[in-house]
Design an enzyme around this catalytic site. Structure first.
Site, PDB file in Angstrom:
ATOM      1  N   GLU A 213     -78.099 -67.963 -41.828  1.00 49.20           N
ATOM      2  CA  GLU A 213     -77.660 -67.033 -42.867  1.00 49.20           C
ATOM      3  C   GLU A 213     -78.397 -67.266 -44.178  1.00 49.20           C
ATOM      4  O   GLU A 213     -78.250 -66.506 -45.123  1.00 49.20           O
ATOM      5  CB  GLU A 213     -76.145 -67.154 -43.073  1.00 49.20           C
ATOM      6  CG  GLU A 213     -75.639 -68.571 -43.218  1.00 49.20           C
ATOM      7  CD  GLU A 213     -74.137 -68.684 -43.055  1.00 49.20           C
ATOM      8  OE1 GLU A 213     -73.435 -67.665 -43.107  1.00 49.20           O
ATOM      9  OE2 GLU A 213     -73.647 -69.817 -42.891  1.00 49.20           O
TER      10      GLU A 213
ATOM     11  N   HIS B  73     -59.324 -54.108 -45.606  1.00 46.71           N
ATOM     12  CA  HIS B  73     -58.216 -53.703 -44.749  1.00 46.71           C
ATOM     13  C   HIS B  73     -58.318 -52.229 -44.370  1.00 46.71           C
ATOM     14  O   HIS B  73     -57.886 -51.825 -43.287  1.00 46.71           O
ATOM     15  CB  HIS B  73     -56.882 -53.978 -45.458  1.00 46.71           C
ATOM     16  CG  HIS B  73     -56.367 -55.354 -45.203  1.00 46.71           C
ATOM     17  ND1 HIS B  73     -55.673 -56.086 -46.140  1.00 46.71           N
ATOM     18  CD2 HIS B  73     -56.453 -56.158 -44.113  1.00 46.71           C
ATOM     19  CE1 HIS B  73     -55.341 -57.257 -45.634  1.00 46.71           C
ATOM     20  NE2 HIS B  73     -55.806 -57.322 -44.417  1.00 46.71           N
TER      21      HIS B  73
ATOM     22  N   CYS C 298     -73.191 -62.757 -35.198  1.00 46.88           N
ATOM     23  CA  CYS C 298     -71.742 -62.753 -35.404  1.00 46.88           C
ATOM     24  C   CYS C 298     -71.343 -62.051 -36.698  1.00 46.88           C
ATOM     25  O   CYS C 298     -70.178 -62.061 -37.079  1.00 46.88           O
ATOM     26  CB  CYS C 298     -71.181 -64.178 -35.399  1.00 46.88           C
ATOM     27  SG  CYS C 298     -71.765 -65.207 -36.764  1.00 46.88           S
TER      28      CYS C 298
ATOM     29  N   ASP D  58     -74.021 -62.765 -44.778  1.00 43.36           N
ATOM     30  CA  ASP D  58     -74.634 -63.612 -45.799  1.00 43.36           C
ATOM     31  C   ASP D  58     -76.154 -63.491 -45.796  1.00 43.36           C
ATOM     32  O   ASP D  58     -76.793 -63.539 -46.853  1.00 43.36           O
ATOM     33  CB  ASP D  58     -74.224 -65.071 -45.598  1.00 43.36           C
ATOM     34  CG  ASP D  58     -72.990 -65.443 -46.405  1.00 43.36           C
ATOM     35  OD1 ASP D  58     -72.785 -64.859 -47.482  1.00 43.36           O
ATOM     36  OD2 ASP D  58     -72.223 -66.310 -45.961  1.00 43.36           O
TER      37      ASP D  58
END
Length: 551
Positions: free
Chosen positions: A415, A187, A482, A439
């Site tokens: 990944e 965050h 992505c 990943d």
């Protein structure tokens, strides 16, 4: 003499000022501390503290300077008022523990659950710690942890930053963030990007910097210069102003300086993320994380619920593409209705993603049916991809299931290193690839993304990871990225140089990447990519690439 420290840049820009550290760390209540015998009174005291914390977080949310901050604080308030947590605290008090210790231990149970529940949820463990510390401080009569007051602009330094503090900061006063922990999906990083405040995370020894020490923070390069010279600060600010001006001047579809089109897409978790994606100029969605529809539920969402959520996103991009990742569930993202097949000593290497869906074909079939109905009659291009794919056989099976459901653009995420190395085999089975660099980096370097001490190995600038990207793009089909690597403007150029055909990222990063691509030709991107792959370390790869990219 100036000293340069290196962490992970998660919010671009430059900020200079004296160090100020978070005040009032809350100590752990004494283990085994017990109440005087009145369990009812102790429960009332503990639950009253949690209620007060929830009310304070809601009030801070109302004062937040960003919508994201308001959402984060409201989520924290829900943590503080969670009935299950209250039951856990009450049970500890019934065992004889004092209120503060009962709260501490009850939160600990939740923290362990989050820490083992995948990257996104594990990043929320810091949020939970902050709620706990605020409740414990109230119960022990200690000062509330928080941001120090200052009469001058400063650089905020902490082990990690709590959303309750970050969300109400004034960017005119706090010129940069530096933390020892955290990552691109924390965050702290999300709010820093939203606020436009430079931020560097995962910087070892950050809290050793003494209050008042002058520092220069470069959130683009991920560096912190201690005791910078006046000339260094002047040059950094000038470069930052030029970069900001260029970002503001660059608009339209993503493309390199010589016109090579690179669609810039947004990573989203649902319809609630559309406003930010559209505001920042997303040309579509490159990663729709559908698991957010399924979390915290005893049963799957209904077909109608899924269809509405998917259709809302498809309608937002009538001329673009929407790439949907089917449910990425498993041992690292546990769902009540999809239990793992038993204890898994290493969940990241267990049954997740497509591996799990192959055990529950009804869940996948329902999701694909909902997607097909959602796209009916719309002009957006729907693409659907499977996570955690390893072999051509898995890719072929998924593509066949998609086409049977009426989806003609099936793809897979790359990944797993095995999939990257044998991408040519997979390419003959599907319509596109999407590189999940988070990943891919974790698996290639055998470095858990949640272990801060391994941050240097979790860097997508690792030449071995760049080699895997190049191996994937060599397969000759459309290959997007992505992972959060795409949000790094310099690395975005390198990824394009390696052959990526689109880039997807958190929405606030889109303007910076758009501007970076517009400054460089495809040839320059390829030169930077070659230089990065020739380097021996991640740090050397970044420096080598930047030497080929215009400032």
């Amino acid at each position: 003499m100036p000293e340069e420290l290196r962490g992970t840049g998660v919010s671009p820009g430059a900020g200079a000022g004296p160090v100020r550290t978070i005040a009032g760390a809350v100590p752990e209540p004494e283990a085994g501390s017990r109440h005087a015998g009145d369990a009812d009174a102790e429960r009332a005291t503990a639950l009253g503290a949690l209620a007060a914390v929830a009310a304070d977080l809601e009030e801070r949310g109302a004062r937040s300077v960003t919508p994201d901050g308001r959402d984060v604080l409201n989520a924290q308030a829900l943590m503080a008022s969670d009935p299950g947590l209250a039951d856990g605290v009450a049970a500890k008090i019934d065992e004889g523990l004092a209120a503060a210790r009962a709260v501490f231990e009850a939160f600990g149970v939740y923290r362990e659950m989050l820490a083992g529940a995948g990257e996104y949820l594990a990043a929320r463990a810091t949020d939970l710690d902050d709620v706990r510390d605020r409740a414990v401080a109230r119960l022990l009569g200690l000062p509330m942890p928080g941001v120090p007051a200052s009469d001058e602009p400063f650089v905020l330094v902490a082990r990690d930053l709590a959303p309750a503090d970050t969300a109400v900061l004034d960017p005119a006063t706090v010129v940069a963030f530096v933390t020892e922990e955290g990552g691109p999906t924390s965050h702290t990083a999300i709010l820093a990007r939203t606020m436009g405040v430079p931020a560097v995370v995962a910087l070892p020894g950050a809290t050793d910097l003494a209050d008042g020490t002058p520092v220069l923070v470069d959130g683009t390069a991920g560096t912190v210069v201690v005791n910078p010279s006046a000339d260094q600060v002047k040059r950094a600010r000038a470069a930052d102003r030029a970069r900001t001006a260029h970002v503001a001047e660059t608009s339209g579809p993503g493309a390199t300086k010589d016109g090579h089109a690179i669609p810039l897409l947004a990573n989203i978790g649902g319809p609630g993320d559309l406003e930010s994606a559209l505001e920042h100029g997303a040309e579509g969605v490159g990663l729709y994380r559908t698991e957010f529809l399924f979390l915290d539920r005893a049963t799957p969402p209904t077909d109608d619920e899924q269809e509405r959520a998917y259709r809302t996103v498809l309608e937002a991009f009538p001329k673009g593409r929407v790439v949907v990742r089917v449910l990425d569930a498993g041992a690292d993202k546990p769902l009540a209705f999809l239990p793992p097949p038993g204890d898994e000593p290493n969940p990241a290497l267990g049954e997740r993603g497509l591996r799990m869906l192959r055990r529950h074909p009804d869940v996948l079939a329902a999701q694909l049916r909902a997607l097909t109905r959602a796209a009916s009659g719309l002009t957006a291009e729907l693409q659907v991809m499977a996570p955690m794919v390893t072999s051509a056989e898995e890719a072929a099976d998924f593509a066949a299931i998609c086409r049977e459901a009426g989806i003609d653009r099936p793809g897979v995420m790359i990944e797993v290193p095995a999939a990257a190395l044998r991408s040519r085999d997979l390419a003959s089975e599907v319509a596109f690839f999407s590189l999940g660099t988070n990943d891919l980096t974790q698996y290639a370097c055998a470095a858990d993304r949640q272990i801060g001490s391994l941050a240097s190995l979790q860097d997508p600038w690792q030449p071995a990871v760049l080699d895997l990207v190049a191996s994937t793009t060599a397969a000759g089909i459309a290959t997007g990225v992505c992972g959060e690597a795409a949000a790094d403007p310099a690395l975005a150029c390198v990824l394009v140089g390696l052959g990526a055909t689109s880039l997807s990222m958190s929405a606030p990063s889109l303007p910076h990447v758009r501007a970076a691509l517009a400054r460089h030709t495809l040839a320059e991107c390829r030169q930077a990519a070659g230089a990065a792959r020739a380097a021996a370390t991640a740090a050397q790869a970044r420096r080598a690439a930047e030497a080929h990219l215009n400032p």
